[in-house]
Enzyme design. Structure first.
Site, PDB file in Angstrom:
ATOM      1  N   ASN A 154     -46.557  76.334 -49.119  1.00 18.32           N
ATOM      2  CA  ASN A 154     -47.339  75.456 -49.842  1.00 18.32           C
ATOM      3  C   ASN A 154     -48.618  74.917 -48.912  1.00 18.32           C
ATOM      4  OD1 ASN A 154     -44.684  73.901 -49.036  1.00 18.32           O
ATOM      5  ND2 ASN A 154     -46.078  72.129 -49.454  1.00 18.32           N
ATOM      6  N   ASP A 155     -48.710  73.775 -48.782  1.00 16.73           N
ATOM      7  CA  ASP A 155     -50.161  73.526 -48.327  1.00 16.73           C
ATOM      8  C   ASP A 155     -50.647  74.046 -47.011  1.00 16.73           C
ATOM      9  OD1 ASP A 155     -48.976  71.290 -49.760  1.00 16.73           O
ATOM     10  OD2 ASP A 155     -49.020  69.744 -48.269  1.00 16.73           O
ATOM     11  N   PHE A 211     -43.710  68.520 -41.892  1.00 18.80           N
ATOM     12  CA  PHE A 211     -44.831  68.420 -43.211  1.00 18.80           C
ATOM     13  C   PHE A 211     -46.195  68.520 -42.826  1.00 18.80           C
ATOM     14  CE2 PHE A 211     -42.355  65.975 -46.651  1.00 18.80           C
ATOM     15  CZ  PHE A 211     -41.098  67.213 -46.713  1.00 18.80           C
ATOM     16  N   SER A 212     -46.818  68.390 -43.591  1.00 17.41           N
ATOM     17  CA  SER A 212     -48.211  68.750 -43.368  1.00 17.41           C
ATOM     18  C   SER A 212     -49.210  67.925 -42.386  1.00 17.41           C
ATOM     19  CB  SER A 212     -49.143  68.631 -44.693  1.00 17.41           C
ATOM     20  OG  SER A 212     -48.662  69.745 -45.590  1.00 17.41           O
ATOM     21  N   ARG A 271     -47.955  59.933 -45.051  1.00 16.04           N
ATOM     22  CA  ARG A 271     -47.632  61.578 -44.568  1.00 16.04           C
ATOM     23  C   ARG A 271     -49.175  62.186 -44.512  1.00 16.04           C
ATOM     24  NH1 ARG A 271     -44.961  61.558 -49.406  1.00 16.04           N
ATOM     25  NH2 ARG A 271     -45.825  62.641 -51.029  1.00 16.04           N
ATOM     26  N   GLU A 325     -51.882  62.594 -51.431  1.00 11.00           N
ATOM     27  CA  GLU A 325     -51.235  63.301 -50.287  1.00 11.00           C
ATOM     28  C   GLU A 325     -52.432  63.973 -49.630  1.00 11.00           C
ATOM     29  OE1 GLU A 325     -46.961  64.902 -51.958  1.00 11.00           O
ATOM     30  OE2 GLU A 325     -48.715  65.888 -52.512  1.00 11.00           O
ATOM     31  N   TRP A 415     -47.859  72.117 -58.251  1.00 14.01           N
ATOM     32  CA  TRP A 415     -46.035  71.570 -58.127  1.00 14.01           C
ATOM     33  C   TRP A 415     -45.538  71.796 -59.462  1.00 14.01           C
ATOM     34  CZ3 TRP A 415     -43.421  71.866 -54.025  1.00 14.01           C
ATOM     35  CH2 TRP A 415     -44.062  71.667 -52.706  1.00 14.01           C
TER      36      TRP A 415
HETATM   37  C1  FRU Z   1     -48.178  68.094 -50.566  1.00 15.19           C
HETATM   38  C2  FRU Z   1     -46.984  67.716 -49.831  1.00 15.19           C
HETATM   39  C3  FRU Z   1     -47.345  67.060 -48.663  1.00 15.19           C
HETATM   40  C4  FRU Z   1     -46.279  67.093 -47.764  1.00 15.19           C
HETATM   41  C5  FRU Z   1     -45.737  68.783 -47.857  1.00 15.19           C
HETATM   42  C6  FRU Z   1     -44.303  68.861 -47.842  1.00 15.19           C
HETATM   43  O1  FRU Z   1     -48.089  69.276 -51.223  1.00 15.19           O
HETATM   44  O2  FRU Z   1     -46.081  67.113 -50.608  1.00 15.19           O
HETATM   45  O3  FRU Z   1     -47.669  65.538 -49.005  1.00 15.19           O
HETATM   46  O4  FRU Z   1     -46.630  66.903 -46.399  1.00 15.19           O
HETATM   47  O5  FRU Z   1     -46.469  68.863 -49.207  1.00 15.19           O
HETATM   48  O6  FRU Z   1     -44.274  70.318 -47.944  1.00 15.19           O
END
Ligand code: FRU
Length: 611
Positions: A154-155, A211-212, A271, A325, A415
């Site tokens: 993902n991110d 996480f990110s 986050r 986010e 998502w």
């Molecule tokens: C955004 C997110 C972030 C988080 C990450 C977790 O897509 O929800 O806020 O850090 O993905 O994988």
């Protein structure tokens, strides 16, 4: 009972004499302990233990990796029960010469306690020297977009540019193609087009998953990790979310996590820290998503380790439906006036204009402590969207990009259905790299344009079809596309009055994407309802619509097709639509038609691309 290699040797009997099923595999000893608990002892000399995965099970097996009796890490894997969809490798090279035991709990929910020994995964757990990463999904894996070699992404995270290399880290699951085990994967590129996969950069630790976050080059050694150390800040996601630090002295290849982590704790969920050096104030700034409060928090620091809260922005402003986010904050010049403005990127999910994830942003000022948004004449704060498709999320920028560029990349999914798209070896690609620029619309508002990065021009190979000065109305104009579904189309046209000009990409199975420019309403729409496979999620078939910010009726389009994605850049990125598509075969032609009026096609070129 399963016999291990050791037992075989002790008995002095050859493998061929034993029933094959007695061995899970040479060098892998499997002991079922009652119902849902199994111990796997790994004695082998190879490089990877193969873990068979079946995607259907949400109740991942929990695997405690024990090295000489101590828990080294815990991973979660959808171990195959009735059939193996694909396999993932567990790297055993760090544990050579040690006792490696995987303590596996297969069903963790109360309803899933069952006899694990019947599961198919055990027979297929073998040790191999090489894990085959050959692309098996040639139909949908993009050719010139970044994708993980295998597994989930993902991110984009922690991107920085140094010594001619673009570093891209990303949210990765090394053990499956659905979200889990968040790790910073790492890829590098010298041209933003071809990417080389690097070893994983930061792995989950005692504080949680990784996480990110973001990275910077600490040119002045403010943190004391050494001149030009790379410093990364990320969210440690365990029971709660905290911000942690890691640094690298080898240009981002390996990271050492800070022993004093976490470095920022709050009593609410926050986050995705994004930091940058502020020349004006001579200190570091950090923007952090206060996810559930739907606002951003700002911090300052002299040394990247000690952070002080300096401001907040966003409560009650802009789109507020989903969590906020992955923020980003940077300064750009308004070309029309030379004035400098700050752009605050706030990714939100859900609550995007077409459902699910989307990127909103604010234009305003930042005084080194907090952000204030420009307002409309009536005092309200306008909500602006960076992309009018469904598949651009978590976009952030590279730090230290050359020539003052503000180069960004997004996660090309949503998502709502990211985990269900019809690919399995890998899931998700990044968007094309895009340069952020400002422009002023005819009504005086400042917006962000997303311009395809200049490197993309180098992809152009042959002109496979072209046209100039054609009347669209009353004609059906048809152009051919390259057979491999990989193309760039550049065109310009003019339409006024009540004209509605449609651009249809279609294949022989009548699967199509219809894009329409509506001259009266000055909008461009993108309809993927009949684009191919659309039924894996009810949220996937959709029509997305973009304002074109244009009075003259003159439009230029650049369309990038890459097997399963279409990115439309209008008027040099003033309006952008990023949408995934899964046609059964590539679209083979482009048809252009107009309903009313006298629309003109000024120019058109269809390029095949060299990938
Ligand atoms: C955004 C997110 C972030 C988080 C990450 C977790 O897509 O929800 O806020 O850090 O993905 O994988």
């Amino acid at each position: 009972m399963i016999l291990s290699k050791t037992v075989k040797t002790m008995l002095g009997i050859g493998t061929i004499l034993l029933p094959a099923m007695a061995f899970a595999a040479d060098d892998v000893e499997i002991n079922h302990l009652g119902t849902n608990n199994t111990l796997v002892r790994v004695h082998g000399d190879g490089n990877y233990l193969i873990l068979p995965v079946q995607e259907a099970y949400e109740d991942d097996a929990r695997i405690n990796v024990l090295v000489d009796g101590k828990i080294e890490e815990t991973i979660y894997v959808r171990l195959a029960r009735t059939k193996t969809d694909y396999t993932v490798p567990f790297d055993i090279t760090p544990y050579k010469g040690k006792n490696l035991v995987l303590d596996i709990v297969t069903g963790q929910g109360r309803n899933s306690v069952r006899d694990a020994k019947d599961d198919v995964c055990w027979d297929e757990m073998v040790i191999v020297d090489e894990f085959d990463t050959t692309n098996t999904e040639t139909k949908y894996r993009p050719a010139y977009h970044h994708t993980p070699l295998y597994g989930w992404m993902n991110d984009p995270n922690g991107m920085f540019y140094k010594d001619g290399v673009w570093h891209l880290y990303y949210q990765k699951n090394p053990y499956g193609s659905k979200w889990q085990n968040m790790t910073w994967g790492h890829s590098t590129s010298t041209d933003l087009i071809t990417w080389e996969q690097q070893p994983d950069a930061i792995k989950p630790d005692g504080l949680g998953a990784i996480f990110s976050g973001s990275s910077v080059i600490d040119h002045n050694n403010t943190a004391g990790f050494g001149e030009d150390a790379i410093v990364a800040l990320f969210t440690s996601a365990g029971t709660s979310q905290m911000q942690s630090l890691a640094h690298s002295n080898d240009n981002g290849q390996t990271f050492e996590v800070y022993p004093g982590n976490p470095i920022i704790t709050l009593d609410t969920e926050a986050r995705d820290p994004n930091m940058f050096w502020n020349e004006k104030t001579g200190e570091w700034n950090l923007v952090l998503a206060h996810a559930l409060e739907k606002e951003n928090l700002f911090f300052t620091s002299p040394d990247l380790i000690h952070w002080t809260l300096s401001g907040t922005f966003g409560k009650g402003l802009g789109a507020q439906e989903g969590v906020w986010e992955c923020p980003d904050l940077f300064e750009l010049v308004v070309p029309e006036t030379g004035e400098k403005k700050w752009v605050l990127i706030c990714n939100i999910n859900p609550g995007g204009p077409f459902g699910g994830s989307a990127i909103q942003y604010f234009i305003g000022d930042f005084d080194g402590k907090t952000f204030t948004s420009d307002t409309k004449p009536d005092g309200t704060v306008p909500t602006k969207w960076l992309d009018y498709g469904k598949d651009n999320y978590a976009l952030v920028s590279w730090s230290d990009a050359p020539d003052n560029r503000r180069t960004t990349v997004g996660w090309m999914s949503n998502w709502q259905y990211a985990a269900d798209v019809p690919t399995m070896q890998f899931r998700s690609a990044n968007t094309l790299p895009r340069e952020m620029e400002l422009f002023t619309s005819p009504d005086g508002e400042i917006y962000v344009a997303s311009v395809p990065s200049p490197e993309l021009l180098k992809l152009r190979d042959k002109v496979v079809d072209k046209a100039s000065n054609k009347t669209i109305s009353g004609n059906s104009l048809n152009y051919k596309l390259p057979a491999d579904g990989i193309a760039e189309i550049e065109l310009s046209f003019e339409a006024t009055g009540n004209d509605v000009v449609s651009f249809t990409l279609a294949n022989a199975q009548d699967e199509k994407v219809v894009m329409k420019y509506d001259a009266k309403n000055r909008t461009m729409s993108f309809d993927r309802r009949q684009s191919g496979i659309v039924d894996f999620s009810q949220k996937f078939p959709a029509v997305t619509v973009a304002p074109t910010f244009e009075d003259s009726g003159k439009i230029t389009l650049r369309l990038f097709l890459d097997r399963s994605s279409i990115e439309l850049f209008g008027n040099n990125g003033e309006f952008v639509m990023t949408n995934l598509v899964f046609p059964h075969e590539p679209y083979s032609k482009l048809s252009i038609e107009s309903k009313n009026g006298d629309a003109k096609l000024s120019d058109l070129k269809v390029y095949s691309l060299s990938v």
